[in-house]
Design a protein around this motif. Sequence first.
Motif, mmCIF file in Angstrom:
data_model
loop_
_atom_site.group_PDB
_atom_site.id
_atom_site.type_symbol
_atom_site.label_atom_id
_atom_site.label_comp_id
_atom_site.label_asym_id
_atom_site.label_seq_id
_atom_site.Cartn_x
_atom_site.Cartn_y
_atom_site.Cartn_z
ATOM 1 N N LEU A 157 18.152 -11.295 -17.140
ATOM 2 C CA LEU A 157 17.674 -12.626 -17.230
ATOM 3 C C LEU A 157 16.775 -12.996 -18.243
ATOM 4 O O LEU A 157 15.779 -12.061 -18.316
ATOM 5 C CB LEU A 157 17.150 -13.060 -15.911
ATOM 6 N N ARG A 158 17.028 -14.111 -19.234
ATOM 7 C CA ARG A 158 15.860 -14.087 -20.339
ATOM 8 C C ARG A 158 14.690 -14.882 -19.998
ATOM 9 O O ARG A 158 13.894 -15.151 -20.576
ATOM 10 C CB ARG A 158 16.767 -14.746 -21.405
ATOM 11 N N SER B 147 12.474 -20.269 -6.129
ATOM 12 C CA SER B 147 13.982 -20.580 -6.186
ATOM 13 C C SER B 147 14.010 -21.962 -7.077
ATOM 14 O O SER B 147 13.279 -22.830 -7.088
ATOM 15 C CB SER B 147 14.282 -21.206 -4.617
ATOM 16 N N ALA B 148 14.973 -21.669 -7.891
ATOM 17 C CA ALA B 148 15.105 -22.854 -8.772
ATOM 18 C C ALA B 148 16.672 -22.951 -9.420
ATOM 19 O O ALA B 148 17.549 -21.993 -9.363
ATOM 20 C CB ALA B 148 14.462 -22.692 -10.166
ATOM 21 N N GLU B 149 17.225 -24.169 -9.523
ATOM 22 C CA GLU B 149 18.597 -24.460 -9.733
ATOM 23 C C GLU B 149 18.364 -25.011 -11.440
ATOM 24 O O GLU B 149 17.675 -26.144 -11.440
ATOM 25 C CB GLU B 149 19.266 -25.358 -9.020
ATOM 26 N N LYS B 150 19.169 -24.378 -12.202
ATOM 27 C CA LYS B 150 19.094 -24.854 -13.741
ATOM 28 C C LYS B 150 20.205 -24.053 -14.334
ATOM 29 O O LYS B 150 20.950 -23.168 -13.795
ATOM 30 C CB LYS B 150 17.747 -24.645 -14.205
ATOM 31 N N THR B 151 20.222 -24.041 -15.766
ATOM 32 C CA THR B 151 20.705 -23.375 -16.543
ATOM 33 C C THR B 151 20.054 -22.163 -16.852
ATOM 34 O O THR B 151 18.954 -22.040 -17.602
ATOM 35 C CB THR B 151 21.239 -24.000 -17.883
ATOM 36 N N TRP B 152 20.788 -20.917 -16.679
ATOM 37 C CA TRP B 152 19.723 -19.673 -16.947
ATOM 38 C C TRP B 152 20.661 -18.742 -17.974
ATOM 39 O O TRP B 152 21.851 -19.064 -18.335
ATOM 40 C CB TRP B 152 19.951 -18.868 -15.542
ATOM 41 N N HIS B 153 19.962 -17.806 -18.839
ATOM 42 C CA HIS B 153 20.365 -17.281 -19.860
ATOM 43 C C HIS B 153 20.231 -15.584 -19.692
ATOM 44 O O HIS B 153 19.122 -15.407 -19.351
ATOM 45 C CB HIS B 153 19.757 -17.401 -21.300
ATOM 46 N N PHE B 154 21.498 -14.815 -19.377
ATOM 47 C CA PHE B 154 21.238 -13.556 -19.354
ATOM 48 C C PHE B 154 21.777 -13.012 -20.688
ATOM 49 O O PHE B 154 22.826 -13.425 -21.375
ATOM 50 C CB PHE B 154 22.445 -12.961 -18.349
ATOM 51 N N ASP C 46 9.813 -11.318 -13.587
ATOM 52 C CA ASP C 46 10.859 -10.645 -12.824
ATOM 53 C C ASP C 46 12.132 -10.292 -13.676
ATOM 54 O O ASP C 46 12.430 -11.167 -14.443
ATOM 55 C CB ASP C 46 11.394 -11.973 -11.844
ATOM 56 N N TYR C 47 12.287 -9.138 -13.550
ATOM 57 C CA TYR C 47 13.516 -8.501 -14.467
ATOM 58 C C TYR C 47 14.734 -8.566 -13.156
ATOM 59 O O TYR C 47 14.950 -7.880 -12.405
ATOM 60 C CB TYR C 47 13.264 -7.163 -14.777
ATOM 61 N N VAL C 48 15.540 -9.647 -13.562
ATOM 62 C CA VAL C 48 16.857 -9.577 -12.978
ATOM 63 C C VAL C 48 17.944 -8.994 -13.915
ATOM 64 O O VAL C 48 18.078 -9.611 -15.031
ATOM 65 C CB VAL C 48 17.315 -11.065 -12.509
ATOM 66 N N ASP C 49 18.476 -7.979 -13.578
ATOM 67 C CA ASP C 49 19.408 -7.333 -14.402
ATOM 68 C C ASP C 49 20.999 -7.064 -13.706
ATOM 69 O O ASP C 49 20.820 -6.816 -12.326
ATOM 70 C CB ASP C 49 19.157 -5.942 -14.643
ATOM 71 N N ILE D 73 18.938 -19.349 -8.546
ATOM 72 C CA ILE D 73 18.341 -18.226 -8.273
ATOM 73 C C ILE D 73 17.215 -18.062 -7.457
ATOM 74 O O ILE D 73 16.430 -19.080 -7.773
ATOM 75 C CB ILE D 73 17.776 -17.616 -9.694
ATOM 76 N N SER D 74 17.061 -17.269 -6.281
ATOM 77 C CA SER D 74 16.245 -17.373 -5.263
ATOM 78 C C SER D 74 15.688 -15.734 -5.278
ATOM 79 O O SER D 74 16.336 -14.898 -5.241
ATOM 80 C CB SER D 74 16.562 -17.962 -4.120
#
Length: 163
Positions: A146-147, A128-135, A157-160, A115-116
């Motif tokens: 995005l949690r 910018s980071a590459e990892k496991t994300w939780h929605f 940051d609210y990513v919906d 996510i960037s």
Amino acid sequence: MIKFRRSLASLLSACLAIGVLPAALHGEDRAAVDSAAVPATRILDESAANRLLSNKGLTLQWIDWDHRGTATISRQSGVWKLHGRQAEANGPGLLALDGNITEIGADYFTFQGRISITDTPDTARICSAEKTWHFAITQNRRYYRLREFEWCDELTDYVDIYF
């Protein structure tokens, strides 16, 4: 030829297990390694999977709540891929998501990828980071949020992703 392919697959599996890949893989062989290295997306709830597949776009609050970007889901060899973009209409701000959905549950999904966020809310901001994300869906909302809220520089940051 079939015996050779099986031997190649066995060799590649062994290399993956110890974290070493031959440098000179091309074409079909590289595709076989790439698909073998990524486990299939776990779908624990079919209706949730269909909801995510037919999503209605994504937003980052710094860019715009009303003009959504796109969140495209593709499926390849059992792996669900997510590619998302939202660009600021009259400015440099950009949200980008690229990676694989690893699991889909009744009210959540996990995403392994990058996510960037750039140039928003301030010019020259780069996250910018590459990892496991939780929605997850919370409070009966019509979107996955995005949690990981403050994952970059202490801004929330609210990513919906809407459905």
